[in-house]
Scaffold this active site. Structure first.
Site, short mmCIF file in Angstrom:
data_model
loop_
_atom_site.label_atom_id
_atom_site.label_comp_id
_atom_site.label_asym_id
_atom_site.label_seq_id
_atom_site.Cartn_x
_atom_site.Cartn_y
_atom_site.Cartn_z
N SER A 63 16.30 -2.13 6.78
CA SER A 63 15.51 -2.22 5.80
C SER A 63 15.76 -1.35 4.74
CB SER A 63 14.42 -2.32 5.37
OG SER A 63 14.03 -3.57 6.67
N LYS A 86 9.50 3.78 -3.10
CA LYS A 86 9.17 2.16 -2.79
C LYS A 86 7.23 1.86 -2.16
CE LYS A 86 10.06 -1.35 2.03
NZ LYS A 86 11.78 -0.75 2.63
N SER A 111 13.83 -5.13 3.20
CA SER A 111 12.84 -4.84 3.00
C SER A 111 12.70 -3.84 1.51
CB SER A 111 11.66 -4.63 3.49
OG SER A 111 11.50 -3.48 4.11
#
Lengths: 93, 510, 488
Positions: free
Chosen positions: B179, B80, B155
């Site tokens: 997330s 990420k 997210s």
């Protein structure tokens, strides 16, 4: 609840330039969010301590021993403006 | 080797193939790079793909495989883009870091690099990890491979979509209010948030310091445990990181005899969609078939967890994001007149609307006269949420709930109203407030879209949780392959090109 | 001289910041240095890169605790860090990690001398924080912000451990404030935790000052004075501000709670344009650091190993060496000089003569040569030898001073200097008798005066004998011989 003046004050504190339409839109959005958050005021929290840390850990420290620093080129690598090996900012007054 | 299906291959299986010499790391990596080439235009999971790094490094691993015999060596991973990676631009999906070249690597990433994983690239996220759909990214909207008109969640939407779409074997994400778990649920994969402090946050671009944790997104519970083993560990650079009391074990359980599972009534009252509820109840039935017992419990302060989170997280974020000021790195507005202009326009232009909203709320909640009513109060609510869990875990071993109230929703359907987006996290937020480990595993489909099943455990109960999840996974038998149906992903956000792929001619991972 | 009018008294409090002399910064392992080229000592933490995290330097905690103990504070069993949020280019995180409502230590006091009177100032708190980076303003004439075109930031200093010491408003005058600061500075230097070099800004302070009617117990509104970077400027600023406040109040006005900037060129204070809207710092507990729980046993160990503090040493010198308070204060206040003195005594010199020599010739030498005690060109062993030679009469006092000067010049032992330069004291009776006879014979007028009753004329004769002997005659013997010769 939260007024547009409040929003402008907070934006200044946070150093965020808001355009006028942004500022009024945000006032509405923040008011809604804060209204939802106000749910918390229903609770009686007398005597309840705040949780600043979920961990039960204390006294994490390190020895006073030198570690390698970044070479100056690395430190300045990402700088948007450099002057005399320093980070340069526009006039402050 | 041609039989490798990136949509289904697990790390466990891939490792066996590598060790048995049936496939090389370079070949394995190519499978994923090929899949990226095939579907990425539809999915847009990656902000940056690093094909040269991946090809070169996987070849190096093959050459030195004797020396690199470790459990993760040669396995391709996606990271990420809110974890700094020296040698690879890291953007946090924000304009304000569009050209940021990290001067160090996040500890958790460095740990897996040192175990010789092959990094495929940096995945998309909601800007500064603030969001539940990836629609807040300044670069692109990621599409859910199960239905390209829907969101992958957020997210860590990019990481979840990449794994689900077969563009990565597994991925790293971060979880502050759900997330990792929520996108894992929406994309039909496994996602886990460890106990707060188990994984170092050094190098994770901070959103909410007391809530953030890095964790795995994988195709199986076993893979999740395997990756987690290499993420945990006390880091002297992170004062809030701790050593796990026992090492992470690779799960093998097939039964749940004696396991007591609590189901909080408050979570089921949280607007759970019928299809989600149905899959959830079926999974509870599986638990009972495997020898476990499910009982109703109460976590009475659940409804206050969301408001508390939406004070604590923005408050901490408002301070964590104050360093983005155009002075030392990142975006700087054009021709600032003076210092104030520099700060206000850099931040006004560099941050997206959701980020600005949260900074505003956070600043307001901490400002003079409001601290006690907001931040002070929220931290007390947090104590009540923790106490709820402590009481519950005196009665049960693990807590179960649906991971999210709904399946993946249509892109654009919740962007008009921030609150509509916030309620996605209603079942995931409490575990962050209490610092507890939690995992989401796919437990079926509803209207063709995946449903997530969440387990929450006491602090440092990762092993017990992974065993239970493993057994449930076996009983559910979810087929993890998405269909890639629906219209293609929405076009990229206007006027933005992500940074250079790598800024050093040599490998990021050399 | 600005003394307040009879009806008013000043009330002064001080807030001091001291940079610690640790190897590394407060929250990262970068070296703490002085005067290096810019931006050579930085890292992701002190440059506030995304994802960086602080880790507490435990020696900084120890040094802070030592300061707290020396000020008789209570070291709290538990203390935490807070974020103090504001935007400024020398603050890379846009917050300073500091301490707010749970500081390291509270409630102490410091006794200090003003004009022979011992005063006591209560200490409100001692806490830990990190220093800001260095700002250089360019393009204007003065190097100050006003008129500059742009500014530059050097992060070498950023993150240096900083101790904040806050007093209660117990200081009664500008002179007292100056003394307080000077003596507190000595104390901190004695502890070995900071060099407190003022040119380097290792000790800085702000003053809070208000006035009130002399009989009143209430506090008036205070103003905050900033930018006084010498003790003299502190006193000057207070001397300017106190009459100003009195004037305003006597005219019926009121004092505004404001910050005033001291201008060393004009010697006056002017209000600072508020740059931070009354400072809404939005303090909240630092989530990246865990609490510090202080073990009482560790505190006791620190207490037991505290360096001897000036006041205690002065008392000890009075008792152990029989020195007067004034002499003990000169020699005993500063550790280096005190240590040197004790070495001289340990090497066999008498306590009082050694004191005279250390306070006199030795200190003069250090000042002239710009050297620190213990680093002069005369070692303690050599000085001790010289003191003993004077004590036992081998050298006269005045010749001794010459010997001392030559010892410095030639870096030599006193005996060697004596021999080479023939400066030994003449005590040989026959030699001196001859000189005395010559002097008496050569000055008949003065002989007349002496025999006529002017006994004090003997001083003239002593001087002449000393001159004739090159200052080496033993004054005692000379005196006796002269009296014998003149009274005969």
């Amino acid at each position: 609840m939260i007024s547009e003046d409040d929003v402008r004050y907070v934006a200044r504190l946070a150093r965020l330039r808001l355009e006028p339409d942004e500022s009024s839109r945000m006032t509405g959005e923040l008011a809604k969010i804060l209204a939802h958050i106000d749910k918390m005021s229903e609770l009686d929290l007398d005597g309840v301590p705040p949780t600043a840390h979920v961990l039960d850990v204390v006294n994490v420290t390190r020895e006073d021993k030198e570690q390698p620093s970044l070479p100056r080129e690395e430190a300045l690598r990402n700088a948007p403006a450099v002057s005399d090996d320093c980070f340069r900012v526009p006039r402050m007054s | 080797m041609t039989g490798l299906d990136p949509l289904r291959l697990t790390a466990r299986e891939a490792k066996r193939l590598l060790v048995d010499g049936e496939v090389s790391s370079a070949e394995l990596t190519k499978v994923y790079l090929d899949q990226i080439a095939a579907v990425e235009h539809k999915v847009r999971a990656f902000i940056l793909v690093t094909p040269d790094n991946a090809a070169k490094y996987s070849t190096k691993v093959d050459r030195e495989m004797q020396a690199m015999r470790g459990p993760l060596a040669g396995l391709p991973i996606a990271v990420k883009d809110n974890m700094v990676t020296e040698g690879v631009t890291t953007t946090c999906a924000s304009k304000i870091l569009a050209n940021y070249q990290p001067v160090y690597t996040a500890t958790a990433v460095r740990q897996v690099w040192e175990d010789h994983v092959v990094m495929l690239g940096k995945t998309n996220l909601d800007e500064f990890a603030m969001g539940s759909s990836t629609e807040n990214s300044a670069y692109q909207v990621t599409a859910n491979p199960w239905d390209l008109s829907t969101v992958p969640g957020g997210s860590s939407g990019g990481s979840a979509a990449a794994v689900a779409a077969g563009e990565a074997l597994w991925a790293l994400g971060s979880d502050t209010g759900g997330s990792i778990r929520q996108p894992a649920a929406l994309c039909g994969i496994v996602g886990m948030k460890p106990t707060y402090g188990a994984v170092s946050r050094y190098g994770l671009i901070a959103f909410a310091s007391s809530l953030d944790q890095i964790g795995p997104l994988t195709r199986s519970v076993y893979d999740c445990a395997l990756l987690l083993q290499h993420l945990v560990g006390r880091d002297p650079r992170d004062s809030t990181s701790v050593e796990m009391p026992e090492p992470i074990a690779l799960p093998s359980a097939e039964r749940l005899d004696g396991l007591r599972v609590g189901v909080p009534t408050e979570y089921l009252a949280a607007g759970i969609e019928p299809g989600v509820r149905a899959r959830f109840d079926e999974t509870l039935a599986h638990i009972e078939e495997l020898g476990g017992t499910c009982v109703e419990i109460s976590l009475p302060h659940t409804e206050y967890a969301l408001p508390a989170y939406y004070i604590i997280a923005p408050a901490e974020a408002s301070a964590n994001l104050a360093r983005f000021d155009g002075v030392r790195y990142g975006f700087r507005c054009a021709d600032p007149e003076d210092l104030t202009d520099l700060y206000e326009r850099t931040r006004g232009e560099g941050f997206g609307p959701e980020v600005k909203r949260r900074i505003m709320i956070g600043t307001y909640a901490l400002s003079a006269g409001y601290y006690d009513a907001y931040y002070g109060r929220a931290q007390r609510v947090r104590t009540m949420v923790r106490r709820d869990f402590d009481k519950a875990f005196a009665e049960v071993d693990l807590i179960a709930s649906p991971t999210t109230p709904t399946v993946a929703f249509k892109a654009g359907s919740r962007t008009a109203d921030p609150l509509a987006m916030y309620v996605c996290d209603i079942c995931t937020i409490p575990a962050n407030l209490a610092g507890l480990p939690a995992i989401s595993i796919p437990c079926g489909l509803s209207d063709g879209l995946p449903v997530g099943f969440q387990l929450i455990g006491p602090a440092f109960s990762e092993n017990r949780m992974l065993e239970a999840a493993h057994a449930i996974e076996g009983a559910v038998g979810f087929d993890t392959a998405p269909q890639f149906t629906g219209p293609g992903a929405r076009p990229e956000a206007e006027g933005w090109t992500p940074g250079e792929i790598t800024y050093r001619p040599e490998d990021a991972q050399s | 001289m600005n003394s307040p009018s009879r009806a008013w008294e000043p009330v002064i409090g001080l807030e001091m910041h001291v940079e610690l002399d640790t190897q590394t910064k407060m929250f990262c392992g970068c070296a703490v240095t002085k005067g290096d080229e810019p931006n050579l000592h930085t890292c992701p933490v002190c440059l506030a890169h995304p994802g960086a995290l602080p880790v507490v330097n435990r020696r900084a905690v120890e040094y802070a605790a030592r300061i707290a103990l020396a000020l008789d504070c209570t070291v709290q069993p538990r203390n935490i860090f807070h974020r103090k949020n504001y935007f400024y280019p020398d603050l890379p995180k846009a917050y300073q990690i500091s301490q707010f409502d749970a500081p390291l230590a509270t409630g102490g006091s410091f006794e200090y001398w003003v004009d022979g009177e011992l005063l006591r100032c209560r200490i409100n708190r001692v806490h830990m924080e990190e220093d800001a980076a260095k700002l250089i303003h360019a393009g204007g004439d003065t190097g100050r912000i006003a008129g500059s075109d742009y500014s530059m930031v050097d992060f070498n200093r950023g993150g240096t451990p900083l101790i904040e010491i806050v007093t209660e408003p117990d200081i009664p005058s500008p002179e007292a404030a100056r003394e307080f600061l000077q003596q507190l500075r000595n104390l901190v230097v004695e502890l070995g935790v900071s060099e407190c070099n003022m040119e380097e800004g290792q000790i800085r302070w702000d003053a809070n000052v208000s006035v009130r009617p002399q009989s009143s117990a209430e506090l008036g509104t205070r103003t905050e004075l900033k930018n006084m970077n010498s003790f003299r400027f502190l006193q000057q600023a207070l001397d300017a501000e106190i009459p100003r406040q009195i004037e305003v109040l006597e005219a019926g006005g009121k004092i505004d709670l404001e910050t005033l900037h001291f201008d060393p060129d004009t010697g006056t204070t002017t209000p600072l344009r508020s740059k931070e809207e009354a400072h809404d710092y939005r303090y909240f507990p630092e989530p990246d650091l865990v609490p510090l729980e202080i073990d009482p046993a560790w505190v006791e160990e620190l207490r037991a190993t505290q360096p001897e503090l000036p006041e205690a040493r002065v008392e000890r010198f009075m008792a152990q060496y029989g020195l007067s308070r004034a002499d003990a204060a000169v020699i005993g206040s500063a550790g280096a000089l005190a240590a040197f003195y004790e070495e001289v005594v340990a090497a066999g010199a008498g306590a009082k003569p050694a004191a005279n020599w250390v306070m006199g010739e030795y200190l003069a030498h250090l000042n002239a040569a710009g050297l620190e005690a213990g680093h002069g060109h005369v070692t303690s062993e050599r000085l001790a030898k010289l003191v003993k030679l004077v004590e036992d009469g081998t050298v006269s006092t005045s010749a001794g001073k010459e010997v001392f000067a030559l010892m410095i010049e030639e870096r030599a032992e006193p005996e060697a200097v004596l021999e080479q330069h023939g400066l030994g004291q003449i005590s040989d009776i026959s030699e001196l008798e001859a000189i005395v006879a010559e002097v008496v014979a050569g000055n008949p007028a003065q002989v007349e005066q002496y025999r006529g009753g002017k006994q004090q004329v003997i001083g003239f004769f002593v001087g002449q004998v000393m001159k004739a002997s090159g200052g080496r005659a033993n004054p005692q013997v000379v005196n006796d011989l002269l009296r014998r010769a003149l009274d005969a």
